[in-house]
Scaffold this active site. Structure first.
Site, PDB file in Angstrom:
ATOM      1  N   ALA A  64      29.592 -18.369 -60.833  1.00 51.69           N
ATOM      2  CA  ALA A  64      28.614 -17.807 -59.896  1.00 51.69           C
ATOM      3  C   ALA A  64      28.431 -16.317 -60.152  1.00 51.69           C
ATOM      4  CB  ALA A  64      29.067 -18.025 -58.461  1.00 51.69           C
ATOM      5  N   GLY A 109      33.323 -21.016 -61.659  1.00 50.43           N
ATOM      6  CA  GLY A 109      32.489 -22.211 -61.597  1.00 50.43           C
ATOM      7  C   GLY A 109      32.059 -22.722 -62.948  1.00 50.43           C
ATOM      8  N   GLU A 112      34.941 -24.914 -63.685  1.00 53.64           N
ATOM      9  CA  GLU A 112      34.948 -26.045 -62.752  1.00 53.64           C
ATOM     10  C   GLU A 112      33.958 -27.129 -63.157  1.00 53.64           C
ATOM     11  OE1 GLU A 112      36.214 -24.767 -58.372  1.00 53.64           O
ATOM     12  OE2 GLU A 112      34.674 -23.427 -59.195  1.00 53.64           O
ATOM     13  N   GLU A 132      39.003 -16.490 -59.217  1.00 52.88           N
ATOM     14  CA  GLU A 132      38.416 -16.217 -57.906  1.00 52.88           C
ATOM     15  C   GLU A 132      39.316 -15.407 -56.980  1.00 52.88           C
ATOM     16  OE1 GLU A 132      36.209 -19.918 -59.331  1.00 52.88           O
ATOM     17  OE2 GLU A 132      38.203 -19.040 -59.523  1.00 52.88           O
TER      18      GLU A 132
END
Length: 258
Positions: A64, A109, A112, A132
């Site tokens: 992100a 992400g 992920e 994160e």
């Protein structure tokens, strides 16, 4: 598709490229599009495998854009969290086989989405991390669960709690990726594997994937029962008859995913 996701169909394979330079970051729109794409391709009986990669030579995906969370707006954060979760869960639930061709940095992400895939191929220069916690956040798109399932608690804690970044070779040693290839070769290897998937009965592949992933939540005994149930369900398909008869007749099977 949006300009941030490119879709190409190659025979029975769907190739999806994340293309949001400079770092192939995810946006609310691209996450919603990925969810829609995963659902639609799963329903497309002519698509047996999905390969996802990043555009360019440096980034698979950096996750992100942190500017999204800079204001601390809870509503905006909730929208992104749900979009991430729904997109990657739809990818994980894809009826065929999903393969991540990790061609560079896979962060947050970006890692992920690879964790949501069935198989991961990484180029030798790739770097992977879930950083994160270093910015006051946490992996909310399956990272804490999927990474732990792949590499165990110890390495999941090193990567998430200690912020440790791993290179491709170490990622292979700990089970985070299945294979490391030379720079520029991840997509080729992923497409080669996807072609092998297309040589299998898509009905059988779907049932086997269900059984393998069932191990995440069900007991061993329950898995054995489901194994027999899904075995018998294959006898309701045309692919079962085609596969056995093609073998007996010494010819290539003509799969119809029906």
């Amino acid at each position: 598709m949006t300009e941030q996701l490119k879709l190409e169909r190659v025979n029975h394979i769907a190739k999806v490229t994340i293309c949001n330079p400079p770092a192939n970051t995810w946006t609310l729109d691209s996450l919603k599009q990925l969810k829609q794409l995963a659902v639609e391709l799963s329903l497309d009986r002519s698509i047996y495998a999905l390969v996802i990669t990043g555009e360019g030579e440096k980034f698979f995906s950096a996750g992100a854009d942190l500017n999204t969370f800079a204001s601390g707006d809870k509503g905006e954060a909730l929208d992104m969290a749900y979009a991430f979760g729904e997109a990657f869960e739809a990818l994980s639930a894809f009826d065929g086989v999903t393969i991540a061709a990790i061609n560079g940095y896979a962060m947050g992400g970006g890692l992920e989405v690879a964790l949501a895939c069935d198989i991961r191929i990484a180029e030798q220069q790739a770097q992977m991390a879930l950083p994160e916690a270093s910015v006051g956040l946490l992996p909310c798109a399956g990272g804490t669960q999927n990474l732990t399932a792949l590499v165990g608690e110890g390495w999941a804690k090193r990567m998430i709690l200690c912020g440790e970044r791993v290179g491709a070779e170490r990622a292979e040693r700990i089970g985070l990726v299945e294979e490391v290839v030379e720079s520029g070769e991840a997509l080729n290897k992923a497409m080669t594997l996807a072609k092998r998937v297309a040589g299998q009965s898509p009905s059988s592949v779907s049932a086997c994937k269900t059984l393998i992933q069932n191990r995440r939540t069900a007991t061993h005994a329950a898995g054995l029962v489901l194994e027999r149930e899904l075995f018998m369900q294959l006898f309701n398909t045309n692919d079962q008859r085609e596969g056995v008869n093609a073998f007996l007749q010494k010819r290539a099977a003509n799969w119809t995913n029906s």
